[in-house]
Design a protein around this motif. Sequence first.
Motif: not given
Length: 304
Positions: A77-78, A69-73, A189-193
């Motif tokens: 990211t943060l 979801s957008r919230l998870e993105i 996602f946070q690890l990719v960022v």
Amino acid sequence: MSAVNPRFTLRVSRQELVLIFITMVWGGTFLVVHRAMSYAGPFFFVGLRFATASLLLALFFRRHLRAISRLEIKAGTLIGLAIAGGYGLQTWGMQTISSSQSAFLTALYVPVVPLLQWLFLRRPPGMMAWIGILLAFAGLLLVAGPQEGRLALNAGEIATLLSTVAIAAEIILISRFAGRVDVRRVTLFQLVVASCCAFLFMLPNGESLPAMSMPLVLSAVGLGGASALIQVTMNWAQRSVSPTRATVIYAGEPVWAGVVGRLAGERLPATALLGGVLIVCGVIVSELRVRRKKAVPEEAPREG
């Protein structure tokens, strides 16, 4: 009149026990990172470390990514930016300081988290948490204070101190989004960022691609697996563990790093060892809660 009897209790939940174990693993990674600086630049190694962790998690969680979801993105990211800043500066600092010293300096985020939490989330810590934090902070001052008459901080120490703000932000952000997002998707996602940001940081730092070697590959794989385990566990456990309690548990990290460093030949002065004892005391005290139990009033004697 009813008497009030204060009673101290020690409560440790399953999630907190898991965080304590993760803290032991986390502390053991400092020496590995310090040794890896002989084979690669700091930001390349951080990028490789989290890229490896991302690939490992992708093998298990790839089926769940479609529902992101957008919230998870936003959360990923943060948190990923905070991870890249914290680990990047911390690893950069290890070029000039020992793994044990880096671990103790990094743990200065202990008093930073409740302060940021108070400022931005309006959640002041409780009394026992404050006492535990003060004890941990006093111990950290003994470890990170001037040694051998040297008062000035070098570039590595300054970078490590700056990394504490990013690490504190990571812990607060994880708690902020915990319970509202899927742990698997956000962690990946946070690890990719974090990996992408670390590779980008190579440019201003003037790093070039290192020659691949077996020690570098083994370090990246080992730390990648540890990072994946740590991040998944933090996201899972902090859904029910407050930022303050989690932070003081994490304060045990430099103690484990110091133990591993000592086994590897690093030596800390007596003041640093005393600081380690104070940190452990801070962890224990922060887990104590004061319960006030009202005593049952005695019946008055009946007349007659």
